[in-house]
Write a protein that holds these residues in place. Structure first.
Motif, short mmCIF file in Angstrom:
data_model
loop_
_atom_site.label_atom_id
_atom_site.label_comp_id
_atom_site.label_asym_id
_atom_site.label_seq_id
_atom_site.Cartn_x
_atom_site.Cartn_y
_atom_site.Cartn_z
N VAL A 109 0.84 -1.19 0.00
CA VAL A 109 0.00 0.00 0.00
C VAL A 109 0.88 1.24 0.00
CG1 VAL A 109 -1.72 1.29 1.29
CG2 VAL A 109 -1.87 -1.19 1.16
N SER A 147 0.24 7.31 -0.88
CA SER A 147 -0.89 8.00 -1.48
C SER A 147 -2.21 7.32 -1.13
CB SER A 147 -0.72 8.09 -2.99
OG SER A 147 -0.67 6.80 -3.57
N ASP A 148 -2.21 5.99 -1.11
CA ASP A 148 -3.42 5.27 -0.72
C ASP A 148 -3.79 5.57 0.73
OD1 ASP A 148 -3.67 4.20 -3.20
OD2 ASP A 148 -2.91 2.23 -2.68
N VAL A 174 -7.88 0.02 -0.32
CA VAL A 174 -8.03 0.80 -1.54
C VAL A 174 -8.03 -0.15 -2.73
CG1 VAL A 174 -7.10 2.66 -2.96
CG2 VAL A 174 -6.86 2.76 -0.47
N ARG A 182 -8.78 -0.43 -7.08
CA ARG A 182 -8.98 0.27 -8.34
C ARG A 182 -9.63 -0.69 -9.33
NH1 ARG A 182 -4.76 2.40 -5.75
NH2 ARG A 182 -4.61 4.69 -5.74
N THR A 235 -11.64 4.48 -8.16
CA THR A 235 -10.78 4.23 -7.00
C THR A 235 -11.70 4.08 -5.80
OG1 THR A 235 -8.92 5.48 -7.91
CG2 THR A 235 -8.95 5.12 -5.53
N LEU A 260 -12.45 3.37 -1.88
CA LEU A 260 -11.95 3.37 -0.52
C LEU A 260 -12.93 2.58 0.35
CD1 LEU A 260 -10.99 7.16 -0.12
CD2 LEU A 260 -9.66 5.31 -1.14
N ASN A 283 -4.40 -3.91 2.42
CA ASN A 283 -3.76 -4.05 1.10
C ASN A 283 -2.29 -4.42 1.27
OD1 ASN A 283 -6.00 -1.88 0.53
ND2 ASN A 283 -5.43 -2.68 -1.47
#
Length: 616
Positions: free
Chosen positions: A3, A6-7, A165, A167, A172, A174, A342
């Motif tokens: 992860v 940014s995530d 997170v 994609r 994207t 959450l 993640n």
């Protein structure tokens, strides 16, 4: 995949705000302390539960260890222990005289049974009887779980969510997973069930602009009971969705921990498995009544869909008032460091068992849930492996991509129309050729077989031409609609925010909540009284069974209508019913005279119409 920062920043940026109901004793926590105070068990068919790992020895590593077993075996955790009678009495006294606890005591409003019809109350009685006969979590286990949770809070006071997170399909996603050590909906808030441990979740769907890279929230989806698909989600500009900045507000159901968009008290219906066929039948009848016959009690079909209740489901109230503890960024109670999922940690992906007590409940309501990745039966949970499809967004394009997709769709349809027009032209020429040949051989007896073949070919080719032309006309209408939609998108109009919702989650209206104390007493006592009266009639009033039953039903119907303010509606319904019965009696007694009269009237009318046409 690790992860990225940014995530993690995204999870922090859009952290939700959870508002609980006063009296809620359990809040989102890190799962690790719970595992540390739990034991691991195996329940095999027709055998007593076997302890696999004792309390104090269980950790993430041991939970992720393989525990092969036979088919039908269930693995489960067990953390809390029921209180002894003396401990329970002491606990109740402390709760009563503790001023802070007294402030947080839950107070129900009107009784749930006063809010629903008599048939629903009867099904509720059936549910209560089945609860006595099937597996259930002991009532004093909730108190033991509350004390255990208080001790865990002393060791780790932070409120924690488990973040993920994903994609998928241009979105994207959450995911915020909330773990509760206990669900005391039944014992604490007059709900349907209790179970040890609880996993709940909300998802936020972000769209990224291709040019600037700016990320904006587009949709949210809250998990709540049996709702699924489109009904779960709300668009970010939906007026029902409450936000503080970029933080969505979640109203949490008391004890059930279901997630709602608005504060209030929600009528939630629980389905009993053995009544499933009747539930489906009533649902189909109601759907036909609404969708086919367009029969609504008001001008809002979506609002109407929430008013229809299935009499074969058990009604309960889910209190999501938001007047208790609040957790979220900028508040007194903030989120601690999230536990990231993640990639999925081994303890999450390899443990397929239940996260709490296995109560042997055939209806599953009292059994603990499985983890975020799995259902109770071990199958993969869609909210985990397909978070976009779970919320019905698999057919929705991210906003920044929508105009380009619409224009590309227009181009594809125009290209298809070129092909279709060419096909129509070729088939039309062939059809004209067959027509000429058929006209030439129509009066040639020796070419009868050829003429018949030509007629069959003309019919088939004519149908094919008609089908293609119909497709061209449909495509043209679709092109015009896409053109209008493209202009709408260029103007920044995304369309109605609630057009996708079929069954809206809405709190009970103030009118539905109002009920006198007498109405509540009647609602609570009516089913039991009717059963007692029925037994008396069957055994002690055999000569008055029919009259007694009619009188009982009449009185109950009158009282129900009085309490619900539907006396006028009742009188109207009875009048219509009596008129229908009288009509049927007349048809039965005078069937042939009515038929003869109807035929004579029809004959005279046809004669008059034909003669009038001739005269003109």
């Amino acid at each position: 995949m690790t992860v990225s920062i940014s995530d993690l920043d995204l999870l922090h940026r859009f952290e939700p705000i959870l508002r609980f109901t006063r009296g809620e004793p359990f809040f989102p926590m890190d799962v690790e302390p719970y595992i540390q105070v739990s034991s691991l068990w195996a329940q095999r068919p027709d055998e007593p539960a076997q302890l696999l790992v004792k309390k104090g020895e269980l950790n993430f590593e041991r939970l992720a260890s393989p525990y092969p077993d036979e088919f039908g075996a269930a693995h489960f955790l067990k953390a809390a222990e029921p209180l002894l009678p003396a401990e329970m009495a002491s606990y109740n006294l402390r709760q009563t005289y503790n001023s802070q606890s007294a402030y947080n005591i839950f107070h129900p409003t009107r009784g749930r049974l006063a809010r629903v019809g008599y048939a629903s109350r009867f099904i509720d009685a059936v549910f209560s009887i089945t609860l006595l006969a099937r597996g259930r979590v002991p009532g004093d286990l909730a108190a033991g779980a509350a004390l255990l949770y208080a001790r865990m809070r002393e060791q780790q006071a932070a409120y924690t969510y488990h973040g993920r997170v994903v994609r998928e399909n241009g979105w994207t996603v959450l995911q915020y997973w909330f773990f509760y050590s206990f669900d005391n909906w039944r014992s604490g808030f007059f709900g349907a069930n209790d179970h040890e441990a609880d996993w709940e979740m909300i998802s936020i769907y972000l769209a990224e602009r291709e040019i600037t890279g700016e990320i904006t929230p587009a949709w949210v989806a809250y998990a709540a009971h049996d709702y699924h698909g489109d009904d779960l989600r709300r668009r970010w500009d939906d007026p029902e969705l409450e936000t503080l900045g970029e933080h969505p507000v979640v109203y949490v159901g008391a004890g059930s921990h279901a997630s709602y968009y608005s504060s209030g008290e929600y009528i939630t219906e629980i389905e009993l498995p053995f009544l499933a066929p009747l539930v489906r039948l009533v649902d189909e009848v109601q759907k036909f009544w609404r969708d086919r016959l367009r029969q609504y009690q008001n001008d809002d079909p979506q609002a109407e869909s929430q008013q229809f209740s299935n009499i074969f489901r058990v009604p309960f109230v889910d209190y999501a008032r938001g007047d208790g503890v609040c957790i979220g960024p900028g508040l007194a109670n903030t989120w601690g460091t999230p536990r990231l999922l993640n990639p999925p940690p081994r303890w999450l992906s390899l443990y397929h068992g239940l996260w709490g007590l296995y109560a042997h409940d055939p209806m599953l309501g009292e059994d603990a849930p499985a983890g975020p990745m799995f259902n109770r039966d071990g199958t993969a949970r869609r909210a985990w492996y397909d978070p976009v499809g779970w919320a019905g967004l698999d057919k929705v394009v991210p906003p920044d991509e929508m105009l380009g997709k619409v224009l590309a769709e227009q181009t594809a349809i125009r290209e298809r129309q070129v092909v279709l027009n060419k096909s129509v032209e070729e088939k039309s020429h062939a059809l004209q050729s067959l027509g000429i040949q058929s006209a030439a051989i129509r009066n040639q007896p020796h070419l009868t077989t050829l003429y018949t073949e030509h007629q069959q070919q003309i019919e088939q080719l004519g149908q094919a031409v008609n089908t293609v032309r119909a497709q061209i006309a449909t495509d043209q209408a679709l092109l015009e609609a896409l053109g209008s939609y493209a202009e709408q998108l260029r103007a920044g109009d995304q369309g109605p925010a609630r057009a996708h919702i079929r069954r809206a989650l809405r709190p009970a209206s103030a009118e539905r909540l109002r009920a006198s104390r007498l109405a509540e007493i009647w609602a609570a006592a009516s089913v039991g009284l009717m059963l007692i009266i029925l037994v008396i009639l069957l055994y002690f009033g055999q000569h008055y069974r029919v009259i007694g039953l009619v009188a009982m039903i009449t009185v109950v119907t009158f009282i129900e209508a009085s309490f619900r303010g539907r006396l006028i509606s009742l009188v109207t319904s009875v009048t219509i019913g009596l008129a229908v019965v009288a009509t049927l009696v007349l048809l039965y007694e005078f069937f042939w005279p009515i038929v003869v009269t109807a035929v004579l009237v029809a004959g005279a009318y046809i004669l008059w119409e034909n003669l009038r046409e001739l005269w003109h």
